[in-house]
Design an enzyme around this catalytic site. Structure first.
Site, PDB file in Angstrom:
ATOM      1  CD  GLU A 137      -2.907  -1.266   2.308  1.00  0.00           C
ATOM      2  OE1 GLU A 137      -2.698  -0.514   3.182  1.00  0.00           O
ATOM      3  OE2 GLU A 137      -3.871  -2.269   2.068  1.00  0.00           O
TER       4      GLU A 137
ATOM      5  CD  GLU B  59      -3.441  -6.173   2.963  1.00  0.00           C
ATOM      6  OE1 GLU B  59      -4.425  -5.420   3.452  1.00  0.00           O
ATOM      7  OE2 GLU B  59      -2.161  -6.031   3.246  1.00  0.00           O
TER       8      GLU B  59
END
Length: 341
Positions: A165, A272
């Site tokens: 991220e 995820e």
């Protein structure tokens, strides 16, 4: 997703957590993705404590964790680690003890027929400084990955997860850092698959608009890039709430990325995703995983968030409860077919 004690607003606050030769999956329908697994947390815990005390501030997953999930049919583990622990000084050597811990995990997982995604869980930062800045130039990011490729790049059972991220100020700036890492990895002679994330919390829903143009320009001489995205199915997609959206909305959050993959003849990886134990949320896993399976020509696989005993009774966890499978695991099991794509 962050691990306990992280800087992401509204999320859990982290210290920052195939026995055959690997290849990108061929085109056409498949019964299951090549990579089907789970995030195992622990090695990126206590990110504010650097380097931290191994076995106290952070630890690596234990063999029993690998044993449980491989027995269920999973074949992939996303292992979150911290850049600063692996490489205490920019452009310096890798820490031998930390690298050995990574290698020991990889070897054990491989012995159980599983692949490891090595995830640098740093949000595009090194000691708080943005990759691509004067303090952490793109070349330093390339240096990290060159050293990791030299250490691990002859093992096809390792996928290189460039960064979790990334929080760069623009997709164009992040593209330059990613290209530096790709070039550095390939210069070592490594042919491992490289997982490329995007800015904006690596959202699947926002990828095409926010990252598509910039990251679509990346060049890999091996043509072994896989674009990694994350997606959660609570109302604000933050991954912090037990509530969830409808099944149609959940699949809708993935569809624009699936379309982008088809348009660019690219491959994707859902690094995820997670839902709470509420029955209506557990029910989302079937349509979500069906969408990935039905588009296995472009979706290479997935790793659920998350597992590991340190999570305790975390609402998303797949860690068994006193020997009993979690409801989410029961929903995932039909998608853990051993048949290859």
């Amino acid at each position: 997703m962050t691990l306990p004690h992280s800087s992401r607003p509204g999320r859990w606050l982290c210290g920052c957590l195939i026995a055959t030769a690997l290849a990108l999956p061929p085109g056409g329908h498949a019964d299951a993705q090549t990579y089907r697994g789970v995030n195992l947390a622990g090695a990126a815990y206590s990110s504010s404590k650097l380097p931290g005390r191994y076995g106290y501030d952070y630890l690596y997953p234990k063999p029993a964790e690998v044993d449980y999930f491989t027995a269920q049919g999973m074949n992939t583990f996303r292992l979150s680690v911290l850049w600063e622990r692996l490489q205490p000084a920019l452009n310096g050597p890798l820490d031998e003890k930390e690298l050995q811990r990574v290698q020991q995990f990889i070897a054990y997982a491989q012995g159980k027929g599983a692949t490891t995604v090595l995830d640098i869980h740093n949000y595009g930062r090194y000691r708080g400084q943005e990759v691509g800045s004067d303090a952490v130039p793109d070349a330093a990011f390339g240096d990290l990955w060159a050293r990791l490729a030299q250490a691990l790049g002859t093992n096809p059972h390792v996928l290189f997860g460039l960064m979790n991220e990334p929080q760069q100020h623009s997709a164009e700036a992040w593209k330059n850092a990613v290209q530096a890492a790709i070039d550095a990895i390939r210069k070592t002679g490594s042919h491992n698959i490289i997982l490329v994330p995007g800015i904006g919390w690596d959202s699947a829903l926002g990828f095409a608009k926010l990252n598509g143009d910039a990251l679509g320009q990346l060049h890999d001489p091996d043509n072994r890039l896989v674009y990694e995205v994350h997606e959660y199915f609570d109302p604000d997609a933050s991954g912090t709430k037990p509530a969830c959206i409808s099944q149609d909305q959940a699949v809708g959050r993935l569809k624009s990325f699936t379309d982008w993959l088809h348009a660019h003849k690219a491959h994707g990886f859902l690094g995820e995703f997670g839902v709470s134990r509420q029955p209506e949320c557990v029910a989302l896993l079937q349509p979500v995983l069906s969408h990935l399976r039905d588009n296995a020509d472009v979706w290479s696989g997935w790793t659920y968030w998350a597992a590991g005993p340190l999570w305790g009774n975390y609402m998303f966890t797949l860690e068994p409860d006193h020997g009993q499978d979690r409801p989410q695991m029961e929903a995932i099991k039909p998608f853990l077919s051993q048949s290859a794509p």
